[in-house]
Design a protein around this motif. Sequence first.
Motif, mmCIF file in Angstrom:
data_model
loop_
_atom_site.group_PDB
_atom_site.id
_atom_site.type_symbol
_atom_site.label_atom_id
_atom_site.label_comp_id
_atom_site.label_asym_id
_atom_site.label_seq_id
_atom_site.Cartn_x
_atom_site.Cartn_y
_atom_site.Cartn_z
ATOM 1 N N THR A 50 0.874 -1.185 0.000
ATOM 2 C CA THR A 50 0.000 0.000 0.000
ATOM 3 C C THR A 50 0.913 1.239 0.000
ATOM 4 O OG1 THR A 50 -0.204 -0.141 2.415
ATOM 5 C CG2 THR A 50 -1.916 -1.212 1.111
ATOM 6 N N ASN A 51 1.176 1.816 1.182
ATOM 7 C CA ASN A 51 2.197 2.867 1.314
ATOM 8 C C ASN A 51 3.394 2.251 2.031
ATOM 9 O OD1 ASN A 51 0.755 5.364 0.397
ATOM 10 N ND2 ASN A 51 -0.612 4.809 2.076
ATOM 11 N N THR A 52 4.544 2.214 1.382
ATOM 12 C CA THR A 52 5.722 1.555 1.958
ATOM 13 C C THR A 52 6.779 2.626 2.245
ATOM 14 O OG1 THR A 52 5.194 -0.293 0.523
ATOM 15 C CG2 THR A 52 7.326 -0.371 1.648
ATOM 16 N N VAL A 53 7.201 2.691 3.490
ATOM 17 C CA VAL A 53 7.989 3.852 3.917
ATOM 18 C C VAL A 53 9.174 3.429 4.782
ATOM 19 C CG1 VAL A 53 7.873 6.068 5.150
ATOM 20 C CG2 VAL A 53 5.860 5.216 3.934
ATOM 21 N N ILE A 54 10.344 4.026 4.498
ATOM 22 C CA ILE A 54 11.496 3.900 5.407
ATOM 23 C C ILE A 54 11.358 4.983 6.473
ATOM 24 C CG2 ILE A 54 14.005 4.052 5.617
ATOM 25 C CD1 ILE A 54 14.244 3.184 2.714
ATOM 26 N N GLU A 55 11.449 4.599 7.738
ATOM 27 C CA GLU A 55 11.306 5.592 8.803
ATOM 28 C C GLU A 55 12.546 6.481 8.883
ATOM 29 O OE1 GLU A 55 8.093 4.409 12.073
ATOM 30 O OE2 GLU A 55 10.108 3.739 12.517
ATOM 31 N N ALA A 56 12.300 7.699 9.337
ATOM 32 C CA ALA A 56 13.386 8.678 9.424
ATOM 33 C C ALA A 56 14.428 8.263 10.462
ATOM 34 C CB ALA A 56 12.811 10.040 9.797
ATOM 35 N N GLY A 57 15.647 8.796 10.293
ATOM 36 C CA GLY A 57 16.727 8.545 11.243
ATOM 37 C C GLY A 57 16.998 9.780 12.088
ATOM 38 N N ASP A 58 18.292 10.051 12.348
ATOM 39 C CA ASP A 58 18.574 11.136 13.285
ATOM 40 C C ASP A 58 19.645 12.101 12.777
ATOM 41 O OD1 ASP A 58 20.746 9.509 13.381
ATOM 42 O OD2 ASP A 58 20.627 9.065 15.527
ATOM 43 N N LYS A 59 19.980 12.030 11.480
ATOM 44 C CA LYS A 59 21.032 12.917 10.986
ATOM 45 C C LYS A 59 20.428 14.009 10.108
ATOM 46 C CE LYS A 59 24.855 9.677 11.079
ATOM 47 N NZ LYS A 59 25.795 8.864 10.338
ATOM 48 N N SER A 60 21.137 15.108 10.014
ATOM 49 C CA SER A 60 20.701 16.129 9.060
ATOM 50 C C SER A 60 21.176 15.706 7.666
ATOM 51 C CB SER A 60 21.308 17.487 9.420
ATOM 52 O OG SER A 60 22.706 17.439 9.226
ATOM 53 N N VAL A 61 20.544 16.270 6.652
ATOM 54 C CA VAL A 61 20.957 15.955 5.281
ATOM 55 C C VAL A 61 22.417 16.360 5.075
ATOM 56 C CG1 VAL A 61 20.490 16.439 2.833
ATOM 57 C CG2 VAL A 61 18.578 16.234 4.445
ATOM 58 N N GLU A 62 22.784 17.493 5.665
ATOM 59 C CA GLU A 62 24.165 17.984 5.517
ATOM 60 C C GLU A 62 25.168 16.994 6.108
ATOM 61 O OE1 GLU A 62 21.624 19.769 6.761
ATOM 62 O OE2 GLU A 62 21.303 20.982 4.972
ATOM 63 N N GLU A 63 24.823 16.395 7.226
ATOM 64 C CA GLU A 63 25.722 15.404 7.841
ATOM 65 C C GLU A 63 25.920 14.197 6.920
ATOM 66 O OE1 GLU A 63 25.382 14.978 12.507
ATOM 67 O OE2 GLU A 63 23.404 15.363 11.637
ATOM 68 N N LEU A 64 24.858 13.775 6.267
ATOM 69 C CA LEU A 64 24.984 12.621 5.357
ATOM 70 C C LEU A 64 25.969 12.936 4.237
ATOM 71 C CD1 LEU A 64 21.277 11.372 4.889
ATOM 72 C CD2 LEU A 64 22.990 10.556 6.502
ATOM 73 N N PHE A 65 25.823 14.122 3.652
ATOM 74 C CA PHE A 65 26.709 14.496 2.544
ATOM 75 C C PHE A 65 28.154 14.672 3.021
ATOM 76 C CE2 PHE A 65 24.491 15.282 -1.474
ATOM 77 C CZ PHE A 65 23.175 15.103 -1.079
ATOM 78 N N ALA A 66 28.295 15.220 4.220
ATOM 79 C CA ALA A 66 29.633 15.535 4.726
ATOM 80 C C ALA A 66 30.513 14.294 4.857
ATOM 81 C CB ALA A 66 29.516 16.231 6.084
ATOM 82 N N ASN A 67 29.906 13.129 4.978
ATOM 83 C CA ASN A 67 30.678 11.896 5.161
ATOM 84 C C ASN A 67 31.238 11.325 3.864
ATOM 85 O OD1 ASN A 67 30.410 11.742 7.893
ATOM 86 N ND2 ASN A 67 28.479 10.625 7.808
ATOM 87 N N ILE A 68 30.890 11.927 2.738
ATOM 88 C CA ILE A 68 31.274 11.320 1.445
ATOM 89 C C ILE A 68 32.295 12.195 0.727
ATOM 90 C CG2 ILE A 68 30.397 10.650 -0.845
ATOM 91 C CD1 ILE A 68 27.781 9.880 0.533
ATOM 92 N N SER A 69 33.463 11.596 0.415
ATOM 93 C CA SER A 69 34.469 12.369 -0.321
ATOM 94 C C SER A 69 34.216 12.279 -1.828
ATOM 95 C CB SER A 69 35.873 11.873 0.013
ATOM 96 O OG SER A 69 35.968 10.494 -0.272
ATOM 97 N N HIS A 70 33.808 11.085 -2.300
ATOM 98 C CA HIS A 70 33.422 10.982 -3.716
ATOM 99 C C HIS A 70 32.325 9.946 -3.858
ATOM 100 C CE1 HIS A 70 34.012 9.790 -8.103
ATOM 101 N NE2 HIS A 70 33.457 10.993 -8.080
ATOM 102 N N GLY A 71 31.174 10.384 -4.326
ATOM 103 C CA GLY A 71 30.054 9.467 -4.514
ATOM 104 C C GLY A 71 28.994 10.122 -5.369
#
Lengths: 405, 446
Positions: free
Chosen positions: B333-354
């Motif tokens: 029906t509606n299939t959803v991944i639940e939210a976590g605890d990081k900001s979007v900026e934190e997710l990006f900050a962890n990646i040097s090349h991707g």
Amino acid sequence: MNSEKLIQNTISYTVNITNNAVDSLRKADDLKTVIRVYEGECVGIAGAIGLCDEQSLLEQAKDNLNQGIPYPCNLTSGASREETVVNNALPSWEILQKSKSLVSRLAESYPDYIFSGKIATEEYSAEYTNDADTRYFYKSDDVLVSLSIKGKNSANIFDLGYGDLQTRYSEDEIVGDVGVLLNVYDLKLPFPEEEVPVLIGEDCLTYMMGHLTAEKYMSGASMFNGKLGQKIFDERVKIVLDRKTDNRRNIPFFDCEGSVAEGDEFALVEGGELKNLLTYKRSAAKYGLPLSASASANYDGVPAAGFDGAKMCPTCDSLKELVNGRAIYVAVTSGGDMTPSGDLGLPVMLAYVYENGLLLGTLPEFSLSGNIFDVLGKDFIGVAKNDAFSFMDETLIVARMKINK
Amino acid sequence: MIRFRQGFYADVRIEDRFSTSIRYRNGALEESKASSVKKAFIRVYDGKMWYYASTYKLDDIQSELEDLYAVASPDFFLYDEDPVVKKFQVHKKVMMRFEEDSVKDVPMEEKHALLTSVFEDLQSGEHVKMTSALYIDRYSQYEFFSSKGSHIKYDFQTCGAVFMASFGNGDDTFDNRCDFTATSFSGLAVTGEKVRAMVEEGENFLINAKPVTPGVYPVILAPQVAGVFAHESFGHKSEADFMIGDETMRREWELGKKVGADMLSIYDSGKDFGSGYVPFDDEGTKAGKVYLIKNGVLTGRLHSAVTAADLGEELTGNARAVNCDFEPIVRMTNTVIEAGDKSVEELFANISHGYFIKTYKHGSGLSTFTIAPSLAYEIVDGKLGDPVKIAVITGNVFETLNLIDGLSDEAEIFSFVTGGCGKGEQFPLNVGFGGPYVSISKMNVS
């Protein structure tokens, strides 16, 4: 005011198979009627599902002229043709018993596997008439076999598929074909050390078709931009819309607006040259292009460019003529797509090593990449029917592609 | 009034579907139609087999039912002994949520105006070669009767506008789109700004996108792409019909098994409004919310009455048919991944090349899942870089679920009026999906 009418009727019986057991039988009767009227360079359309009062449908179509949908009136006049193909491949009263028999044989013959899927018999008819004295009628019946196969010890939802839409039914051939796939399924082979060609289905055509519509091409947004009339692929590549009764299943020789291609075939690519585009009456008139006679529409919709019957024509009689030694036969892919530049990415979940009409064993998962202009250009080897199967009628493209292990 | 016979289970589902479709190409009207279709689907079960009929002859439902009874074999202990029949819920309920605000009552002129109001924005780009604008709506009234005594009436509504632009620059081409979806016409927030932004981003992609070198990279999925990932990578594997009578699958999919990263929770819910709103499924089961994965552990799956009975689990309200041509099968029906605890900026900050996958064209999934991106960008030193042309991103489902290393702190749920979910012969089924921004440490990019 001019008018045309299309009536389509499909009666089907479908058996469902779950885990080696027949568990349901479904009967469906689907009747669709559409009337289109043309006046003042506009079209009015009314459609109905089920039995309908045609006079009242005609009046609705006339009322719908006020929607102001521009469409040229270009009715085919004075033509008449009727084709009734009676295959009677799997009569409805036999489908339950024959399905149970097939499932029982598959389960006995291949005890390490679980079979699920559908077996359906379908009778389809279509009648097109217009007030310019044209009448076309087409009727045929066919059988759909669609099996998903899973190893009893496998944790996958399914491991491989098998099936085809056919005008005949042969339990022996189906059981034999499944054996071709399963008898060597557990024989895990390494990738051939030599560079070998890849055998893939015609799915890559689907990625290209949207770029071959007249509107897309003429707007300048097609990947084939400016290439009409030019050689784009190897000279042996021929891509056609084939509506010949002997070759196609459930595709009438006429399209939804009563257009018929000469010889029931329309070439899009011939001799490697982009010859034509996908059109329907509106786009053909707007751009002065030939009709591809492949218009399609929902039962009450305005026609648009379709590509029913699209196929690649074989370049030789036998796959053996194209494959000298071993090749990789791609049996199951997971999605796959093409960038606007023509770069293909195809994740392959199941592939076999093919040699001389036989499947020898299976390979680890990998992905394929290549550019469509190369796959059908400098890396193109040919097109042929798969000679490993009897019931399943499959056309394969043979080409060199990059294998990402 | 439907007369059911003893010795059989039977149910009848009737859908009265109204829909509108309006299409413009390059500002010229190509299609404008409003349709109504009423059909019925009838099921009879005798404890051994199911017998189905799909019909447009609503006056003949009783005779169709009698025809099915005639080929089935009565079992007068069915209601006492058959585990499937015992499972079926009984409801007498009317749940009309959209009748007062139906798209049937909105004049066609207003639906056209919704599209034409932003044509200038849609055609604003220098490299725009072709434009399409679609308006689609649907209002369905369902009625369900069963031989156990259910009589349910409910409705469903969706509407939306889709604006598409095809760009060309020499041999380079690109297609971009933006969608607006709501459950009522008045809720459709079509704005010229969003359409113009779509055109600008499409042009930037056309001019600046570069090819990628195929390989394995860290990837961040935008919420819409995370949703299709949840749907394709795990949702289909949670549909319990593939487990019927299969001991290997029962062992492999035993509840309590660790299947993903600790931070990962995925649920399916028919209660939420949107594309996947299903207050009652197509065999009369009330909608539920099921956690498929909770904190990385397999906690539930999706059921019809047949699969729930076979596995000895509870009904979930996931037996769905695409329309009255088909029988219900287990669907999302509606299939959803639940939210976590990081900001979007934190997710990006962890990646040097991707790579950042912003939108997608389509997805599919078996043991390997595949998503074909549309808009995608390079990530360099934690920052969004140039647009890139990617054909597909792929991965092994279970490996990838364990490679999730970050979830942003807000989830979005998306609805759609075009496309839908396909399973076997049934396509397109209206579903919703979504999630937060999802960071995955390794994924095949080509």
